[in-house]
Design an enzyme around this catalytic site. Structure first.
Site, PDB file in Angstrom:
ATOM      1  N   LYS A  71       0.823  -1.212   0.000  1.00 41.64           N
ATOM      2  CA  LYS A  71       0.000   0.000   0.000  1.00 41.64           C
ATOM      3  C   LYS A  71       0.860   1.266   0.000  1.00 41.64           C
ATOM      4  O   LYS A  71       0.656   2.167  -0.810  1.00 41.64           O
ATOM      5  CB  LYS A  71      -0.927   0.024   1.238  1.00 41.64           C
ATOM      6  CG  LYS A  71      -1.827  -1.200   1.372  1.00 41.64           C
ATOM      7  CD  LYS A  71      -2.720  -1.129   2.610  1.00 41.64           C
ATOM      8  CE  LYS A  71      -1.997  -1.166   3.942  1.00 41.64           C
ATOM      9  NZ  LYS A  71      -1.288  -2.449   4.217  1.00 41.64           N
TER      10      LYS A  71
ATOM     11  N   ARG B  38      -9.779   0.678   8.577  1.00 38.81           N
ATOM     12  CA  ARG B  38      -9.442  -0.705   8.913  1.00 38.81           C
ATOM     13  C   ARG B  38     -10.570  -1.403   9.657  1.00 38.81           C
ATOM     14  O   ARG B  38     -10.424  -2.570  10.011  1.00 38.81           O
ATOM     15  CB  ARG B  38      -8.187  -0.729   9.791  1.00 38.81           C
ATOM     16  CG  ARG B  38      -6.867  -0.882   9.020  1.00 38.81           C
ATOM     17  CD  ARG B  38      -5.737  -0.690  10.030  1.00 38.81           C
ATOM     18  NE  ARG B  38      -4.558  -1.451   9.757  1.00 38.81           N
ATOM     19  CZ  ARG B  38      -3.452  -0.952   9.197  1.00 38.81           C
ATOM     20  NH1 ARG B  38      -3.415   0.291   8.778  1.00 38.81           N
ATOM     21  NH2 ARG B  38      -2.390  -1.711   9.040  1.00 38.81           N
TER      22      ARG B  38
ATOM     23  N   ARG C 278      11.569  -5.319   5.084  1.00 37.38           N
ATOM     24  CA  ARG C 278      11.234  -3.905   4.835  1.00 37.38           C
ATOM     25  C   ARG C 278      12.127  -2.935   5.598  1.00 37.38           C
ATOM     26  O   ARG C 278      12.435  -3.134   6.753  1.00 37.38           O
ATOM     27  CB  ARG C 278       9.779  -3.647   5.230  1.00 37.38           C
ATOM     28  CG  ARG C 278       9.414  -2.165   5.277  1.00 37.38           C
ATOM     29  CD  ARG C 278       7.928  -1.908   5.211  1.00 37.38           C
ATOM     30  NE  ARG C 278       7.175  -2.456   6.329  1.00 37.38           N
ATOM     31  CZ  ARG C 278       5.852  -2.471   6.375  1.00 37.38           C
ATOM     32  NH1 ARG C 278       5.140  -1.966   5.366  1.00 37.38           N
ATOM     33  NH2 ARG C 278       5.222  -2.978   7.415  1.00 37.38           N
TER      34      ARG C 278
ATOM     35  N   ARG D 159      11.049  -0.889  11.287  1.00 34.33           N
ATOM     36  CA  ARG D 159       9.982  -0.763  12.276  1.00 34.33           C
ATOM     37  C   ARG D 159      10.065  -1.875  13.315  1.00 34.33           C
ATOM     38  O   ARG D 159      10.274  -3.035  12.976  1.00 34.33           O
ATOM     39  CB  ARG D 159       8.624  -0.812  11.567  1.00 34.33           C
ATOM     40  CG  ARG D 159       8.230   0.518  10.958  1.00 34.33           C
ATOM     41  CD  ARG D 159       7.074   0.404  10.017  1.00 34.33           C
ATOM     42  NE  ARG D 159       5.942  -0.337  10.544  1.00 34.33           N
ATOM     43  CZ  ARG D 159       4.824  -0.560   9.867  1.00 34.33           C
ATOM     44  NH1 ARG D 159       4.704  -0.101   8.631  1.00 34.33           N
ATOM     45  NH2 ARG D 159       3.841  -1.241  10.408  1.00 34.33           N
TER      46      ARG D 159
ATOM     47  N   ARG E  92      -1.149  -8.980  13.544  1.00 30.95           N
ATOM     48  CA  ARG E  92      -1.636  -7.993  12.562  1.00 30.95           C
ATOM     49  C   ARG E  92      -2.505  -8.673  11.508  1.00 30.95           C
ATOM     50  O   ARG E  92      -3.512  -8.115  11.072  1.00 30.95           O
ATOM     51  CB  ARG E  92      -0.450  -7.269  11.927  1.00 30.95           C
ATOM     52  CG  ARG E  92       0.148  -6.218  12.857  1.00 30.95           C
ATOM     53  CD  ARG E  92       1.604  -5.955  12.597  1.00 30.95           C
ATOM     54  NE  ARG E  92       1.856  -5.201  11.375  1.00 30.95           N
ATOM     55  CZ  ARG E  92       3.067  -5.068  10.837  1.00 30.95           C
ATOM     56  NH1 ARG E  92       4.127  -5.628  11.408  1.00 30.95           N
ATOM     57  NH2 ARG E  92       3.222  -4.379   9.734  1.00 30.95           N
TER      58      ARG E  92
HETATM   59  P1  ADP Z   1       1.224  -1.836   7.535  1.00 26.02           P
HETATM   60  O1  ADP Z   1       1.755  -0.891   6.510  1.00 26.02           O
HETATM   61  O2  ADP Z   1       2.206  -2.905   7.859  1.00 26.02           O
HETATM   62  O3  ADP Z   1      -0.136  -2.355   7.174  1.00 26.02           O
HETATM   63  P2  ADP Z   1       0.628   0.486   9.154  1.00 26.02           P
HETATM   64  O4  ADP Z   1       1.827   1.354   9.120  1.00 26.02           O
HETATM   65  O5  ADP Z   1      -0.507   0.838   8.285  1.00 26.02           O
HETATM   66  O6  ADP Z   1       1.083  -1.021   8.895  1.00 26.02           O
HETATM   67  O7  ADP Z   1       0.088   0.366  10.641  1.00 26.02           O
HETATM   68  C1  ADP Z   1       0.953   0.048  11.714  1.00 26.02           C
HETATM   69  C2  ADP Z   1       0.129  -0.104  12.987  1.00 26.02           C
HETATM   70  O8  ADP Z   1      -0.525   1.132  13.308  1.00 26.02           O
HETATM   71  C3  ADP Z   1      -1.014  -1.131  12.908  1.00 26.02           C
HETATM   72  O9  ADP Z   1      -0.584  -2.455  13.206  1.00 26.02           O
HETATM   73  C4  ADP Z   1      -1.968  -0.585  13.975  1.00 26.02           C
HETATM   74  O10 ADP Z   1      -1.522  -0.895  15.267  1.00 26.02           O
HETATM   75  C5  ADP Z   1      -1.842   0.918  13.791  1.00 26.02           C
HETATM   76  N1  ADP Z   1      -2.797   1.447  12.795  1.00 26.02           N
HETATM   77  C6  ADP Z   1      -2.495   2.027  11.602  1.00 26.02           C
HETATM   78  N2  ADP Z   1      -3.615   2.420  10.958  1.00 26.02           N
HETATM   79  C7  ADP Z   1      -4.661   2.071  11.760  1.00 26.02           C
HETATM   80  C8  ADP Z   1      -6.083   2.197  11.649  1.00 26.02           C
HETATM   81  N3  ADP Z   1      -6.658   2.748  10.563  1.00 26.02           N
HETATM   82  N4  ADP Z   1      -6.834   1.726  12.673  1.00 26.02           N
HETATM   83  C9  ADP Z   1      -6.284   1.176  13.775  1.00 26.02           C
HETATM   84  N5  ADP Z   1      -4.951   1.018  13.945  1.00 26.02           N
HETATM   85  C10 ADP Z   1      -4.135   1.469  12.938  1.00 26.02           C
HETATM   86  P1  ADP Z   2       2.210  -1.890   3.175  1.00 21.73           P
HETATM   87  O1  ADP Z   2       2.205  -0.390   3.171  1.00 21.73           O
HETATM   88  O2  ADP Z   2       0.992  -2.467   2.544  1.00 21.73           O
HETATM   89  O3  ADP Z   2       2.451  -2.470   4.535  1.00 21.73           O
HETATM   90  P2  ADP Z   2       4.788  -1.637   1.774  1.00 21.73           P
HETATM   91  O4  ADP Z   2       4.494  -0.781   0.600  1.00 21.73           O
HETATM   92  O5  ADP Z   2       5.495  -1.021   2.927  1.00 21.73           O
HETATM   93  O6  ADP Z   2       3.423  -2.374   2.265  1.00 21.73           O
HETATM   94  O7  ADP Z   2       5.611  -2.908   1.256  1.00 21.73           O
HETATM   95  C1  ADP Z   2       6.072  -3.912   2.150  1.00 21.73           C
HETATM   96  C2  ADP Z   2       7.459  -4.378   1.695  1.00 21.73           C
HETATM   97  O8  ADP Z   2       7.331  -5.102   0.461  1.00 21.73           O
HETATM   98  C3  ADP Z   2       8.438  -3.241   1.420  1.00 21.73           C
HETATM   99  O9  ADP Z   2       9.719  -3.646   1.823  1.00 21.73           O
HETATM  100  C4  ADP Z   2       8.367  -3.043  -0.104  1.00 21.73           C
HETATM  101  O10 ADP Z   2       9.600  -2.571  -0.646  1.00 21.73           O
HETATM  102  C5  ADP Z   2       8.048  -4.452  -0.594  1.00 21.73           C
HETATM  103  N1  ADP Z   2       7.159  -4.468  -1.775  1.00 21.73           N
HETATM  104  C6  ADP Z   2       6.107  -3.663  -2.006  1.00 21.73           C
HETATM  105  N2  ADP Z   2       5.506  -3.982  -3.181  1.00 21.73           N
HETATM  106  C7  ADP Z   2       6.193  -5.042  -3.684  1.00 21.73           C
HETATM  107  C8  ADP Z   2       6.073  -5.839  -4.878  1.00 21.73           C
HETATM  108  N3  ADP Z   2       5.086  -5.616  -5.762  1.00 21.73           N
HETATM  109  N4  ADP Z   2       6.959  -6.852  -5.056  1.00 21.73           N
HETATM  110  C9  ADP Z   2       7.941  -7.087  -4.151  1.00 21.73           C
HETATM  111  N5  ADP Z   2       8.111  -6.373  -3.036  1.00 21.73           N
HETATM  112  C10 ADP Z   2       7.263  -5.354  -2.783  1.00 21.73           C
END
Ligand code: ADP
Ligand code: ADP
Ligand code: ZN
Length: 215
Positions: free
Chosen positions: A14, A88, A127, A161, A172
């Site tokens: 994302k 979410r 990541r 992170r 998660r």
């Molecule tokens: P990821 O990119 O791995 O999906 P995020 O950076 O979006 O993780 O979120 C990290 C953490 O922050 C989540 O595991 C949760 O604890 C909190 N968080 C983020 N967005 C939300 C949301 N919309 N509602 C509730 N908790 C959230």
């Molecule tokens: P999210 O925001 O959904 O948690 P991220 O964009 O942070 O996901 O991506 C998670 C990890 O996977 C990062 O290290 C990123 O560089 C890698 N990644 C993202 N998209 C791809 C893809 N299409 N193929 C391989 N690796 C990817």
């Protein structure tokens, strides 16, 4: 102008795709995860309150994230908003609908980034992000340049992170299936849902999202 949601489990890509859309379309990325991490880093009361919840991999309460999003929507965005990691829960989805309506805005599409759970451990544990500009890297699929300097901003501040470990990922993912995956049906029923294959290479995913946004 359009306002869209990127929906998918942790590691789906994302943030990576949101940054592409910011660059290519001048949209504004609203990541509640980034906002919560900023609150934590600033040492604010709210930041302290959510720290343990985030470390465990659970969701923070709806009122906190809705409050954060409300402030940002009020600022407006000429190129449209990308909601990244929000909503979410169904409660957050209803609140987002209300907030947009209050501002005279609409939701123009929800992109589901479909991935297999099996791919997510490697995505999450590999990541890192640039402390200078937020560029997202991956040890295997998008490694840091050999000189250790971010290709986007030149910083050498590699951030990992604390919650990007297998243990927290399990929680998660459970939170995602229990509380977030119902949003797929919610938006499908409204005719807003587009699904893209998030397992493809980053450029192919970006092309599919662009096509979905034209549709
Ligand atoms: P990821 O990119 O791995 O999906 P995020 O950076 O979006 O993780 O979120 C990290 C953490 O922050 C989540 O595991 C949760 O604890 C909190 N968080 C983020 N967005 C939300 C949301 N919309 N509602 C509730 N908790 C959230
Ligand atoms: P999210 O925001 O959904 O948690 P991220 O964009 O942070 O996901 O991506 C998670 C990890 O996977 C990062 O290290 C990123 O560089 C890698 N990644 C993202 N998209 C791809 C893809 N299409 N193929 C391989 N690796 C990817
Ligand atoms: Zn950078």
């Amino acid at each position: 102008m359009s306002n869209i949601i990127l929906l998918g489990p942790p590691g789906a890509g994302k943030g990576t795709q949101a940054r592409q859309l910011v660059e290519s379309r001048g949209m504004v990325q609203l990541s509640t995860g980034d906002m919560l991490r900023e609150a934590q880093a600033s040492g604010s009361e709210m930041g302290k309150k959510v720290a343990e919840v985030i470390a465990r991999g659970e969701l923070v309460t709806d009122d906190i994230v809705i409050g954060l999003i409300r402030e940002k929507i009020a600022e407006g965005a000429e190129g449209g908003f990308i909601f990244d990691g929000f909503p979410r829960t169904l409660g957050q989805a209803d609140a987002l609908g209300d907030l947009l309506a209050e501002m005279g805005l609409s939701l123009d599409g929800v992109i589901e980034m479909a991935v297999d759970d099996g791919a997510l451990v490697a995505r999450i544990t590999g990541r890192s992000t640039c402390g200078g500009c937020g560029e997202v890297y991956h040890d295997q699929t998008k490694p840091w340049p050999a000189d250790g300097k971010c290709s986007n901003c030149g910083s050498s501040d590699v951030k990992r992170r604390a919650d990007d470990n297998e243990e927290s990922l399990k929680t998660r993912l459970m939170e995602y299936y229990k509380k977030t995956s119902p949003l797929l049906g919610y938006y499908y029923a409204k005719g807003d849902l587009h699904s893209v294959d998030g397992l493809q290479a980053m450029e192919a995913v970006a092309a599919d999202i662009a096509a979905a946004l034209e549709a």
